[in-house]
Scaffold this motif. Structure first.
Motif, short mmCIF file in Angstrom:
data_model
loop_
_atom_site.label_atom_id
_atom_site.label_comp_id
_atom_site.label_asym_id
_atom_site.label_seq_id
_atom_site.Cartn_x
_atom_site.Cartn_y
_atom_site.Cartn_z
N ILE A 204 0.82 -1.21 0.00
CA ILE A 204 0.00 0.00 0.00
C ILE A 204 0.86 1.26 0.00
N GLY A 205 2.08 1.15 0.51
CA GLY A 205 2.96 2.31 0.55
C GLY A 205 2.86 3.11 1.83
N GLU A 206 2.18 2.57 2.82
CA GLU A 206 2.08 3.22 4.12
C GLU A 206 1.75 2.16 5.17
N LYS A 207 2.02 2.48 6.43
CA LYS A 207 1.72 1.54 7.50
C LYS A 207 0.21 1.45 7.74
N LEU A 208 -0.21 0.31 8.28
CA LEU A 208 -1.59 0.15 8.70
C LEU A 208 -1.73 0.91 10.02
N LYS A 209 -2.51 1.98 10.00
CA LYS A 209 -2.48 2.95 11.09
C LYS A 209 -3.62 2.81 12.09
N ILE A 210 -4.49 1.85 11.90
CA ILE A 210 -5.57 1.67 12.87
C ILE A 210 -5.34 0.36 13.64
N PRO A 211 -5.88 0.24 14.85
CA PRO A 211 -5.61 -0.97 15.65
C PRO A 211 -6.25 -2.21 15.05
N VAL A 212 -5.55 -3.33 15.23
CA VAL A 212 -6.04 -4.63 14.80
C VAL A 212 -6.13 -5.53 16.03
N MET A 213 -7.28 -6.18 16.22
CA MET A 213 -7.43 -7.21 17.24
C MET A 213 -7.20 -8.55 16.54
N TRP A 214 -6.11 -9.21 16.87
CA TRP A 214 -5.71 -10.44 16.18
C TRP A 214 -6.42 -11.64 16.80
N GLY A 215 -7.06 -12.45 15.95
CA GLY A 215 -7.89 -13.54 16.41
C GLY A 215 -7.12 -14.70 17.01
N ILE A 216 -7.57 -15.16 18.17
CA ILE A 216 -7.04 -16.35 18.84
C ILE A 216 -8.22 -17.29 19.09
N GLN A 217 -8.24 -18.43 18.42
CA GLN A 217 -9.35 -19.39 18.54
C GLN A 217 -9.00 -20.48 19.55
N MET A 218 -9.86 -20.67 20.54
CA MET A 218 -9.70 -21.77 21.48
C MET A 218 -10.37 -23.01 20.89
#
Length: 287
Positions: A204-218
């Motif tokens: 994209i040419g720029e950083k991803l600037k919004i927060p990401v909640m990364w999925g953890i599946q039990m």
């Protein structure tokens, strides 16, 4: 109620845990009481898990917040409502003081499903993100003025099992349209977030600037997963490991790599039953 961005910014140095919660197949408040045994940083109320008739997540999210005082995200799917119905429902969420919405496409209907009901898809998820941003600016989908602006903090979904080039461009389009945060489908490789963020920046040419909640599946033996479960997880379970132990180790490995915002998906058994007790044990030990 706090927005997702406010909750993340005010958490201090501790990890942020968003916990998935399934609305029940009934309107009795007793069916929601399991939420009272959980204390994540925030709840995310799913939309019609299993494509079943369930309590609308807006009403479930409002009830959960009223009983626990924990902020909530409600999920809406573009699959099931036309534009007028969607935005009218969102005004109801505004009335309830629910600021956090996750917009998803929803699972495709099978041929059997389509014998009983019709897919709508009046909006794509990106189009709905843009439309909700317009509601925050006092405009409905026709461009007409609303009496008051809404105040939604808007979320979109990310799936790292798909082509990363397409996912990067789609994520950028969602951000441009007004997306404020991202929730990823579950992953089992702690190195994937950093790899994707680097790929996104390069593409994209720029950083991803919004927060990401990364999925953890039990997961446990013979349970349902949103994604393919790798062989090593099955091997650990066969060797006597528990969902709790595997999840704790995964989260700690993420933390070691600098990833500290998570979307925790409690174990899902066939029929939709959830193991929230194990999820709470993870929440307590990670804090």
């Amino acid at each position: 109620m706090k927005s997702v961005l406010e909750a993340i910014n005010k958490r201090g140095r501790k990890p942020f845990l968003l916990c998935d919660f399934s609305p029940p197949k009934g309107g009795n408040a007793d069916l929601l009481l399991e939420c009272c045994d959980l204390n994540p940083d925030m709840f995310m109320v799913a939309y019609a898990p299993g494509k079943a008739v369930r309590l609308n997540p807006i009403f479930a999210a409002d009830w959960i917040h009223s009983k626990t005082n924990i902020p909530t995200i409600f999920t809406i799917s573009t699959r099931d409502m036309n534009k007028n119905a969607m935005q009218s429902l969102l005004l109801g969420a505004e009335l309830m003081g629910l600021p956090n919405v996750l917009i998803v496409k929803g699972d495709k209907f099978s041929a059997e499903d389509l014998d009983l009901q019709t897919e709508v898809y009046d909006f794509t998820p990106t189009e709905l993100i843009s439309a909700v941003k317009a509601m925050n600016e006092r405009r409905d989908f026709r461009g007409n003025e609303l009496t008051y602006p809404t105040r939604f903090c808007i979320g979109g979904a990310l799936d790292l099992s798909r082509d990363w080039g397409k996912e990067s461009r789609l994520t950028k389009a969602k951000i441009t349209s007004g997306c404020n945060f991202i929730v990823s489908q579950p992953i089992f490789d702690p190195e994937l977030p950093s790899k994707f963020l680097s790929f996104y920046e390069k593409t994209i040419g720029e950083k991803l600037k919004i927060p990401v909640m990364w999925g953890i599946q039990m997961v446990e033996k013979d349970t349902i997963s949103f994604v393919n479960v790798p062989k090593w997880v099955h091997q650990d379970l066969e060797a006597g490991g528990s969902s709790y132990e595997i999840t704790i180790n995964l989260v700690k490995r993420h933390l070691d790599l600098g990833i500290d915002t998570f979307y925790l998906v409690p174990t899902i058994y066939k029929g939709g039953r959830r193991d929230y007790l194990s999820a709470q044990a993870v929440i307590e030990d990670i804090e």
